[in-house]
Design a protein around this motif. Structure first.
Motif, PDB file in Angstrom:
ATOM      1  N   VAL A 125       0.847  -1.199   0.000  1.00 45.66           N
ATOM      2  CA  VAL A 125       0.000   0.000   0.000  1.00 45.66           C
ATOM      3  C   VAL A 125       0.882   1.249   0.000  1.00 45.66           C
ATOM      4  O   VAL A 125       0.656   2.184  -0.771  1.00 45.66           O
ATOM      5  CB  VAL A 125      -0.969  -0.009   1.205  1.00 45.66           C
ATOM      6  CG1 VAL A 125      -1.685   1.324   1.335  1.00 45.66           C
ATOM      7  CG2 VAL A 125      -1.966  -1.162   1.077  1.00 45.66           C
ATOM      8  N   HIS A 126       1.895   1.251   0.856  1.00 49.25           N
ATOM      9  CA  HIS A 126       2.783   2.414   0.976  1.00 49.25           C
ATOM     10  C   HIS A 126       3.465   2.738  -0.359  1.00 49.25           C
ATOM     11  O   HIS A 126       3.532   3.904  -0.769  1.00 49.25           O
ATOM     12  CB  HIS A 126       3.827   2.138   2.066  1.00 49.25           C
ATOM     13  CG  HIS A 126       4.820   3.230   2.240  1.00 49.25           C
ATOM     14  ND1 HIS A 126       4.530   4.403   2.890  1.00 49.25           N
ATOM     15  CD2 HIS A 126       6.106   3.341   1.820  1.00 49.25           C
ATOM     16  CE1 HIS A 126       5.593   5.189   2.866  1.00 49.25           C
ATOM     17  NE2 HIS A 126       6.568   4.568   2.227  1.00 49.25           N
ATOM     18  N   ILE A 127       3.962   1.721  -1.050  1.00 47.77           N
ATOM     19  CA  ILE A 127       4.656   1.927  -2.327  1.00 47.77           C
ATOM     20  C   ILE A 127       3.721   2.585  -3.345  1.00 47.77           C
ATOM     21  O   ILE A 127       4.098   3.532  -4.035  1.00 47.77           O
ATOM     22  CB  ILE A 127       5.215   0.595  -2.861  1.00 47.77           C
ATOM     23  CG1 ILE A 127       6.423   0.178  -2.021  1.00 47.77           C
ATOM     24  CG2 ILE A 127       5.579   0.694  -4.339  1.00 47.77           C
ATOM     25  CD1 ILE A 127       6.868  -1.251  -2.254  1.00 47.77           C
ATOM     26  N   ALA A 131       4.264   6.493  -4.574  1.00 46.02           N
ATOM     27  CA  ALA A 131       4.547   6.718  -5.995  1.00 46.02           C
ATOM     28  C   ALA A 131       3.538   7.688  -6.599  1.00 46.02           C
ATOM     29  O   ALA A 131       3.912   8.615  -7.329  1.00 46.02           O
ATOM     30  CB  ALA A 131       4.539   5.395  -6.753  1.00 46.02           C
ATOM     31  N   LEU A 132       2.273   7.496  -6.289  1.00 46.06           N
ATOM     32  CA  LEU A 132       1.248   8.394  -6.828  1.00 46.06           C
ATOM     33  C   LEU A 132       1.351   9.775  -6.192  1.00 46.06           C
ATOM     34  O   LEU A 132       1.165  10.791  -6.872  1.00 46.06           O
ATOM     35  CB  LEU A 132      -0.144   7.790  -6.632  1.00 46.06           C
ATOM     36  CG  LEU A 132      -1.307   8.548  -7.269  1.00 46.06           C
ATOM     37  CD1 LEU A 132      -1.066   8.816  -8.762  1.00 46.06           C
ATOM     38  CD2 LEU A 132      -2.607   7.776  -7.065  1.00 46.06           C
ATOM     39  N   THR A 133       1.676   9.850  -4.911  1.00 48.57           N
ATOM     40  CA  THR A 133       1.868  11.141  -4.246  1.00 48.57           C
ATOM     41  C   THR A 133       2.963  11.942  -4.932  1.00 48.57           C
ATOM     42  O   THR A 133       2.811  13.146  -5.180  1.00 48.57           O
ATOM     43  CB  THR A 133       2.214  10.944  -2.755  1.00 48.57           C
ATOM     44  OG1 THR A 133       1.122  10.285  -2.104  1.00 48.57           O
ATOM     45  CG2 THR A 133       2.478  12.278  -2.059  1.00 48.57           C
ATOM     46  N   ALA A 134       4.073  11.298  -5.245  1.00 46.59           N
ATOM     47  CA  ALA A 134       5.190  11.990  -5.895  1.00 46.59           C
ATOM     48  C   ALA A 134       4.768  12.564  -7.242  1.00 46.59           C
ATOM     49  O   ALA A 134       5.108  13.709  -7.581  1.00 46.59           O
ATOM     50  CB  ALA A 134       6.369  11.037  -6.059  1.00 46.59           C
ATOM     51  N   LYS A 147      -0.845  13.594  -0.751  1.00 52.61           N
ATOM     52  CA  LYS A 147      -0.870  12.243  -0.179  1.00 52.61           C
ATOM     53  C   LYS A 147      -2.306  11.800   0.106  1.00 52.61           C
ATOM     54  O   LYS A 147      -2.656  10.641  -0.130  1.00 52.61           O
ATOM     55  CB  LYS A 147      -0.027  12.165   1.090  1.00 52.61           C
ATOM     56  CG  LYS A 147       0.080  10.737   1.609  1.00 52.61           C
ATOM     57  CD  LYS A 147       1.007  10.637   2.787  1.00 52.61           C
ATOM     58  CE  LYS A 147       2.364  10.324   2.226  1.00 52.61           C
ATOM     59  NZ  LYS A 147       3.348   9.963   3.224  1.00 52.61           N
ATOM     60  N   SER A 148      -3.140  12.693   0.596  1.00 53.53           N
ATOM     61  CA  SER A 148      -4.547  12.332   0.828  1.00 53.53           C
ATOM     62  C   SER A 148      -5.243  12.033  -0.497  1.00 53.53           C
ATOM     63  O   SER A 148      -6.023  11.091  -0.603  1.00 53.53           O
ATOM     64  CB  SER A 148      -5.287  13.452   1.558  1.00 53.53           C
ATOM     65  OG  SER A 148      -4.818  13.540   2.885  1.00 53.53           O
ATOM     66  N   ARG A 149      -4.935  12.825  -1.513  1.00 53.08           N
ATOM     67  CA  ARG A 149      -5.513  12.587  -2.842  1.00 53.08           C
ATOM     68  C   ARG A 149      -5.064  11.220  -3.372  1.00 53.08           C
ATOM     69  O   ARG A 149      -5.869  10.452  -3.896  1.00 53.08           O
ATOM     70  CB  ARG A 149      -5.093  13.702  -3.792  1.00 53.08           C
ATOM     71  CG  ARG A 149      -5.733  13.593  -5.152  1.00 53.08           C
ATOM     72  CD  ARG A 149      -5.221  14.661  -6.082  1.00 53.08           C
ATOM     73  NE  ARG A 149      -5.888  15.928  -5.814  1.00 53.08           N
ATOM     74  CZ  ARG A 149      -5.613  17.046  -6.471  1.00 53.08           C
ATOM     75  NH1 ARG A 149      -4.685  17.059  -7.405  1.00 53.08           N
ATOM     76  NH2 ARG A 149      -6.256  18.143  -6.203  1.00 53.08           N
TER      77      ARG A 149
END
Length: 189
Positions: A125-127, A131-134, A147-149
């Motif tokens: 989940v974290h990965i 990745a999407l947050t970045a 990060k929430s998005r």
């Protein structure tokens, strides 16, 4: 002196483990029936993997998508939108269904306190979220909480994928996933 590991056989066994779990489930996973299914012995499975839990984590690692490749070279929000829809909504191949069924079983078992799969599931989940947050941070730098998005997208899509597997309603779930992706990502610039 212990016998050296045959890496080709190990890879073949890992693929078979995923197929077995997809067909018979994780909850009742026992080495003897699994070994019989794989055409080997439980002793050989221990030789190759150590424990049942280590074997399953190794098998799951072979199924982990290329997250870096998924979000590589995404120049804008529209490309990200199309890539998310193509990767998470459109894909209904049998390989996808097999690995996704196994992943959902592991995520369920990982939520039990003391689960040997908790770290693997949390990392998975974290990965995805990181990745999407970045990517979101780069494409929409003014958004206060990428990060929430990313969490809404990853968790929402995961729930919709589970809905698809349970109900088989690809049309409804695909429409819902498009709605989630389009409403969570900023409008095209």
């Amino acid at each position: 002196m212990p016998r050296p590991l045959d890496t080709a056989r190990r890879a073949e066994l890992l693929s078979g483990v995923i197929a077995y779990i997809a067909e018979f489930g994780l909850m009742e996973l026992s080495l003897r029936p699994l070994a019989e299914y794989l055409g080997t012995s439980s002793r050989m499975l221990i030789h190759y993997f150590g424990t049942k839990e280590q074997m399953l984590v190794a098998a799951l690692e072979t199924q982990r998508p290329d997250i870096a490749g998924l979000f590589a070279d995404v120049p804008d929000i529209d490309t990200l939108r199309r890539r998310l829809i193509a990767s998470f909504v459109v894909n209904t191949t049998s390989d996808w269904a097999t690995s996704t069924r196994v992943l959902f079983q592991v995520l369920g078992v990982a939520s039990v306190p003391g689960s040997p799969y908790a770290r693997y599931a949390a990392d998975a989940v974290h990965i995805l979220v990181e990745a999407l947050t970045a990517v979101l941070r780069e494409l929409d730098p003014d958004h206060p909480d990428p990060k929430s998005r990313a969490t809404v997208l990853i968790s929402g899509i995961r729930g919709l994928l589970q809905d698809r597997l349970v109900t088989g309603d690809n049309t409804r779930v695909s429409k819902a996933a498009r709605l989630l992706i389009n409403s969570t990502l900023p409008p095209a610039s």
